[in-house]
Design an enzyme around this catalytic site. Structure first.
Site, PDB file in Angstrom:
ATOM      1  N   ASP A  55       0.788  -1.195  -0.056  1.00 24.11           N
ATOM      2  CA  ASP A  55       0.053   0.039   0.037  1.00 24.11           C
ATOM      3  C   ASP A  55       0.881   1.162   0.060  1.00 24.11           C
ATOM      4  O   ASP A  55       0.572   2.207  -0.700  1.00 24.11           O
ATOM      5  CB  ASP A  55      -0.732  -0.139   1.198  1.00 24.11           C
ATOM      6  CG  ASP A  55      -1.734   1.289   1.354  1.00 24.11           C
ATOM      7  OD1 ASP A  55      -2.668   1.373   0.259  1.00 24.11           O
ATOM      8  OD2 ASP A  55      -1.302   2.216   2.296  1.00 24.11           O
ATOM      9  N   GLU A 126      -1.050  -5.539  -4.540  1.00 24.52           N
ATOM     10  CA  GLU A 126      -0.514  -4.622  -3.345  1.00 24.52           C
ATOM     11  C   GLU A 126       0.525  -5.525  -2.620  1.00 24.52           C
ATOM     12  O   GLU A 126       1.773  -5.182  -2.537  1.00 24.52           O
ATOM     13  CB  GLU A 126      -1.474  -3.993  -2.191  1.00 24.52           C
ATOM     14  CG  GLU A 126      -2.010  -2.740  -2.742  1.00 24.52           C
ATOM     15  CD  GLU A 126      -2.868  -1.826  -1.484  1.00 24.52           C
ATOM     16  OE1 GLU A 126      -3.104  -0.854  -1.793  1.00 24.52           O
ATOM     17  OE2 GLU A 126      -3.328  -2.808  -0.888  1.00 24.52           O
TER      18      GLU A 126
END
Length: 241
Positions: A55, A126
């Site tokens: 992220d 991610e």
């Protein structure tokens, strides 16, 4: 240490090839395997921690790309574009483009959960970024293949006056023009050739249908209907309601 059999190792190497990672020897395959393991497969050994790292990676890469490509852009505009670049919808789209679901270990219930598909695809993407970053503790395994995709997406976003949130854009337009809100109607749901549940939505303004669209969820279908309406109505000036 996690033992990877030859079949799984080959899968992971194929995944790296699809992504465009040239230096495969620099990749920690155990981390990549973890990044492509859904929590339903293992409660402890799954992609969640790598997703947390990824992220931050995607946010930093997106910020660097925008600064390098559009050095004279306002910070507020950077933030608006980046919010779309790092959204689940965009990340799931990228994951789809690279066929990431083919390498993700997950239970049948997850694979068949079309409503949650965007979420677990984005999470896995991610996590893969997190695994690649931690393999070298830098972006050298990421930016060469990810930059072109993000640059293309950023250009699309900059040229899109609705910033890809067509429901909000259409609502602003109908309120400004007619002082009323559009009405969304999901009139059909069906299964496509892959037996995935899909939805069909229409958006109306009083008695006029402005647009329609399909999606894997009700919200996605409404967004596609709004997109159809936004361009056909705002740019082609429909008759007054």
């Amino acid at each position: 240490m996690v033992f990877l059999d030859s079949r799984r190792t080959k899968q992971l190497e194929t995944c790296l090839q699809k992504l465009g990672v040239s230096d495969k020897l620099a990749v920690n395959l155990e981390l990549l395997d973890l990044a492509l393991t859904h929590p339903t497969i293992s409660r402890d050994k799954n992609y969640q921690q790598l997703e947390f790292v990824g992220d931050s990676v995607i946010r930093l890469v997106s910020a660097e790309i925008l600064l390098e490509t559009y050095p004279n852009e306002l910070v507020g505009e950077f933030a608006a574009i980046r919010s779309i670049l790092v959204s689940d919808r965009t990340l799931a789209e990228l994951a789809d483009n690279y066929g990431l679901d083919r390498y993700l270990l997950m239970t049948d219930s997850v694979a068949q959960d079309t409503m949650g598909r965007v979420s677990w695809l984005a999470d896995a993407f991610e996590a893969v970024l997190g695994a690649l970053y931690l393999s070298r503790k830098n972006m050298t395994l990421i930016r060469p293949w990810l930059d072109p995709s993000l640059l293309k997406k950023a250009a699309e976003i900059r040229s899109d006056p609705a910033r890809q949130n067509y429901k909000d854009a259409l609502q602003e337009w109908t309120q400004a023009q007619y002082k009323i809100l559009p009405d969304y109607r999901v009139i059909e749901k069906y299964k496509d050739r892959s037996h995935h549940q899909r939805f069909f939505a229409e958006v109306w303004l009083k008695e006029r249908k402005l647009g329609s669209g399909y999606g894997r969820s009700k919200k996605m279908a409404e967004q596609e209907a709004a997109k159809d309406a936004f361009f056909s109505s705002v740019y082609q000036e429909v008759e007054k309601v």
